[in-house]
Design a protein around this motif. Structure first.
Motif, PDB file in Angstrom:
ATOM      1  N   THR A  45       0.830  -1.202   0.000  1.00  0.00           N
ATOM      2  CA  THR A  45       0.000   0.000   0.000  1.00  0.00           C
ATOM      3  C   THR A  45       0.866   1.254   0.000  1.00  0.00           C
ATOM      4  O   THR A  45       0.562   2.231  -0.688  1.00  0.00           O
ATOM      5  CB  THR A  45      -0.924  -0.002   1.233  1.00  0.00           C
ATOM      6  OG1 THR A  45      -1.724  -1.193   1.194  1.00  0.00           O
ATOM      7  CG2 THR A  45      -1.821   1.215   1.269  1.00  0.00           C
ATOM      8  N   GLU A  46       1.976   1.227   0.743  1.00  0.00           N
ATOM      9  CA  GLU A  46       2.862   2.395   0.823  1.00  0.00           C
ATOM     10  C   GLU A  46       3.470   2.724  -0.535  1.00  0.00           C
ATOM     11  O   GLU A  46       3.572   3.899  -0.903  1.00  0.00           O
ATOM     12  CB  GLU A  46       3.973   2.169   1.857  1.00  0.00           C
ATOM     13  CG  GLU A  46       3.481   2.115   3.288  1.00  0.00           C
ATOM     14  CD  GLU A  46       2.896   0.746   3.663  1.00  0.00           C
ATOM     15  OE1 GLU A  46       3.203  -0.269   2.978  1.00  0.00           O
ATOM     16  OE2 GLU A  46       2.109   0.689   4.615  1.00  0.00           O
TER      17      GLU A  46
ATOM     18  N   TRP B 248       3.552   6.298  -5.483  1.00  0.00           N
ATOM     19  CA  TRP B 248       3.499   6.651  -6.908  1.00  0.00           C
ATOM     20  C   TRP B 248       2.229   7.393  -7.271  1.00  0.00           C
ATOM     21  O   TRP B 248       2.246   8.235  -8.157  1.00  0.00           O
ATOM     22  CB  TRP B 248       3.776   5.458  -7.816  1.00  0.00           C
ATOM     23  CG  TRP B 248       2.698   4.423  -7.995  1.00  0.00           C
ATOM     24  CD1 TRP B 248       1.427   4.613  -8.466  1.00  0.00           C
ATOM     25  CD2 TRP B 248       2.807   3.022  -7.747  1.00  0.00           C
ATOM     26  NE1 TRP B 248       0.750   3.422  -8.514  1.00  0.00           N
ATOM     27  CE2 TRP B 248       1.575   2.428  -8.080  1.00  0.00           C
ATOM     28  CE3 TRP B 248       3.835   2.200  -7.288  1.00  0.00           C
ATOM     29  CZ2 TRP B 248       1.341   1.059  -7.964  1.00  0.00           C
ATOM     30  CZ3 TRP B 248       3.590   0.856  -7.183  1.00  0.00           C
ATOM     31  CH2 TRP B 248       2.354   0.297  -7.506  1.00  0.00           C
ATOM     32  N   MET B 249       1.115   7.115  -6.574  1.00  0.00           N
ATOM     33  CA  MET B 249      -0.112   7.866  -6.859  1.00  0.00           C
ATOM     34  C   MET B 249       0.062   9.334  -6.478  1.00  0.00           C
ATOM     35  O   MET B 249      -0.431  10.228  -7.169  1.00  0.00           O
ATOM     36  CB  MET B 249      -1.299   7.239  -6.132  1.00  0.00           C
ATOM     37  CG  MET B 249      -1.706   5.888  -6.732  1.00  0.00           C
ATOM     38  SD  MET B 249      -3.083   5.137  -5.891  1.00  0.00           S
ATOM     39  CE  MET B 249      -4.452   5.996  -6.689  1.00  0.00           C
ATOM     40  N   ASN B 250       0.766   9.582  -5.380  1.00  0.00           N
ATOM     41  CA  ASN B 250       1.056  10.949  -4.940  1.00  0.00           C
ATOM     42  C   ASN B 250       1.889  11.670  -5.998  1.00  0.00           C
ATOM     43  O   ASN B 250       1.595  12.812  -6.374  1.00  0.00           O
ATOM     44  CB  ASN B 250       1.789  10.896  -3.594  1.00  0.00           C
ATOM     45  CG  ASN B 250       2.174  12.255  -3.060  1.00  0.00           C
ATOM     46  OD1 ASN B 250       1.962  13.282  -3.695  1.00  0.00           O
ATOM     47  ND2 ASN B 250       2.749  12.267  -1.889  1.00  0.00           N
TER      48      ASN B 250
ATOM     49  N   LEU C 278       1.557   0.144 -13.023  1.00  0.00           N
ATOM     50  CA  LEU C 278       2.534  -0.022 -11.952  1.00  0.00           C
ATOM     51  C   LEU C 278       2.161  -1.147 -10.992  1.00  0.00           C
ATOM     52  O   LEU C 278       3.024  -1.689 -10.302  1.00  0.00           O
ATOM     53  CB  LEU C 278       2.715   1.296 -11.188  1.00  0.00           C
ATOM     54  CG  LEU C 278       3.569   2.323 -11.925  1.00  0.00           C
ATOM     55  CD1 LEU C 278       3.270   3.731 -11.425  1.00  0.00           C
ATOM     56  CD2 LEU C 278       5.043   1.997 -11.769  1.00  0.00           C
ATOM     57  N   GLN C 279       0.903  -1.522 -10.958  1.00  0.00           N
ATOM     58  CA  GLN C 279       0.482  -2.639 -10.105  1.00  0.00           C
ATOM     59  C   GLN C 279       0.844  -3.987 -10.717  1.00  0.00           C
ATOM     60  O   GLN C 279       0.825  -5.008 -10.033  1.00  0.00           O
ATOM     61  CB  GLN C 279      -1.027  -2.588  -9.868  1.00  0.00           C
ATOM     62  CG  GLN C 279      -1.470  -1.420  -9.028  1.00  0.00           C
ATOM     63  CD  GLN C 279      -2.965  -1.408  -8.891  1.00  0.00           C
ATOM     64  OE1 GLN C 279      -3.542  -2.316  -8.300  1.00  0.00           O
ATOM     65  NE2 GLN C 279      -3.597  -0.396  -9.452  1.00  0.00           N
ATOM     66  N   GLN C 280       1.173  -3.997 -11.993  1.00  0.00           N
ATOM     67  CA  GLN C 280       1.506  -5.241 -12.673  1.00  0.00           C
ATOM     68  C   GLN C 280       3.021  -5.468 -12.627  1.00  0.00           C
ATOM     69  O   GLN C 280       3.793  -4.601 -13.020  1.00  0.00           O
ATOM     70  CB  GLN C 280       1.024  -5.196 -14.122  1.00  0.00           C
ATOM     71  CG  GLN C 280      -0.475  -5.046 -14.244  1.00  0.00           C
ATOM     72  CD  GLN C 280      -0.941  -4.928 -15.675  1.00  0.00           C
ATOM     73  OE1 GLN C 280      -0.204  -5.202 -16.618  1.00  0.00           O
ATOM     74  NE2 GLN C 280      -2.196  -4.529 -15.840  1.00  0.00           N
TER      75      GLN C 280
ATOM     76  N   SER D  13       8.822   2.243 -12.684  1.00  0.00           N
ATOM     77  CA  SER D  13       9.333   2.892 -11.475  1.00  0.00           C
ATOM     78  C   SER D  13      10.619   3.642 -11.787  1.00  0.00           C
ATOM     79  O   SER D  13      10.819   4.763 -11.326  1.00  0.00           O
ATOM     80  CB  SER D  13       9.575   1.874 -10.361  1.00  0.00           C
ATOM     81  OG  SER D  13       8.353   1.365  -9.886  1.00  0.00           O
ATOM     82  N   LYS D  14      11.489   3.006 -12.578  1.00  0.00           N
ATOM     83  CA  LYS D  14      12.782   3.618 -12.897  1.00  0.00           C
ATOM     84  C   LYS D  14      12.681   4.685 -13.980  1.00  0.00           C
ATOM     85  O   LYS D  14      13.329   5.726 -13.898  1.00  0.00           O
ATOM     86  CB  LYS D  14      13.780   2.548 -13.316  1.00  0.00           C
ATOM     87  CG  LYS D  14      14.196   1.666 -12.169  1.00  0.00           C
ATOM     88  CD  LYS D  14      15.150   0.587 -12.607  1.00  0.00           C
ATOM     89  CE  LYS D  14      15.494  -0.279 -11.403  1.00  0.00           C
ATOM     90  NZ  LYS D  14      15.541  -1.677 -11.712  1.00  0.00           N
ATOM     91  N   SER D  15      11.868   4.426 -15.007  1.00  0.00           N
ATOM     92  CA  SER D  15      11.845   5.338 -16.154  1.00  0.00           C
ATOM     93  C   SER D  15      10.809   6.458 -16.033  1.00  0.00           C
ATOM     94  O   SER D  15      10.923   7.474 -16.719  1.00  0.00           O
ATOM     95  CB  SER D  15      11.594   4.561 -17.447  1.00  0.00           C
ATOM     96  OG  SER D  15      10.291   3.998 -17.433  1.00  0.00           O
TER      97      SER D  15
END
Length: 149
Positions: free
Chosen positions: A6-7, A12-14, A102-104, A112-114
């Protein structure tokens, strides 16, 4: 399937919510393959009440309303959500798509990196620049003691 914490998702949503739309649009355009998605909830704009606290820790009070746009998409069975301050429906749509991707596990490390890390660095730099500007305009007030006997 690896479970995303969840964190991490909140993080990433933030970032997606605070990043300017132009950067999200650029990230979307540079994806090697843009997956298809369907809307579970079309982007829609409404108002939400913002609460604040006196001195940051006191009793809560309603500070006012802000405009918010939300969206939900389905990408191959994964649901992506987004809540964006303002009225930018395309921003909410693409943020929801990136949330779903991003959940997949197949997309998480790469995006995450790019995508997320560069956006986070840009937001941090913008915040530091603003803090430096504010600090440069700080005025120190002091009281002089008069020489009265």
């Amino acid at each position: 399937m690896t479970q995303i914490s969840t964190e991490h998702r909140q993080h990433w949503m933030n970032i997606l919510a605070r990043t300017p739309f132009a950067a999200i649009e650029t990230a979307w355009a540079t994806l090697p393959e843009q997956p298809e998605y369907t809307f579970l909830r079309q982007p829609e704009t409404g108002l939400v009440m913002v609460q604040a606290r006196t001195n940051g820790s006191g009793n809560a009070f309603s500070m006012g309303e802000i405009t918010l746009t939300r969206c939900a998409v389905n990408i191959n069975g994964t649901v992506g959500h987004a809540y964006i301050a303002g009225r930018d429906k395309k921003h909410a749509e693409l943020a929801a798509v990136f949330d779903g991707l991003l959940q997949q596990p197949a997309y998480n490390d790469q995006l995450s990196k790019s995508v997320i890390e560069p956006m986070e660095k840009a937001l941090t730099q913008k915040q530091q620049t603003k803090a430096e500007h504010v600090a440069s305009t700080k005025v120190d007030f002091f009281t002089m003691v008069r020489g009265e006997d």
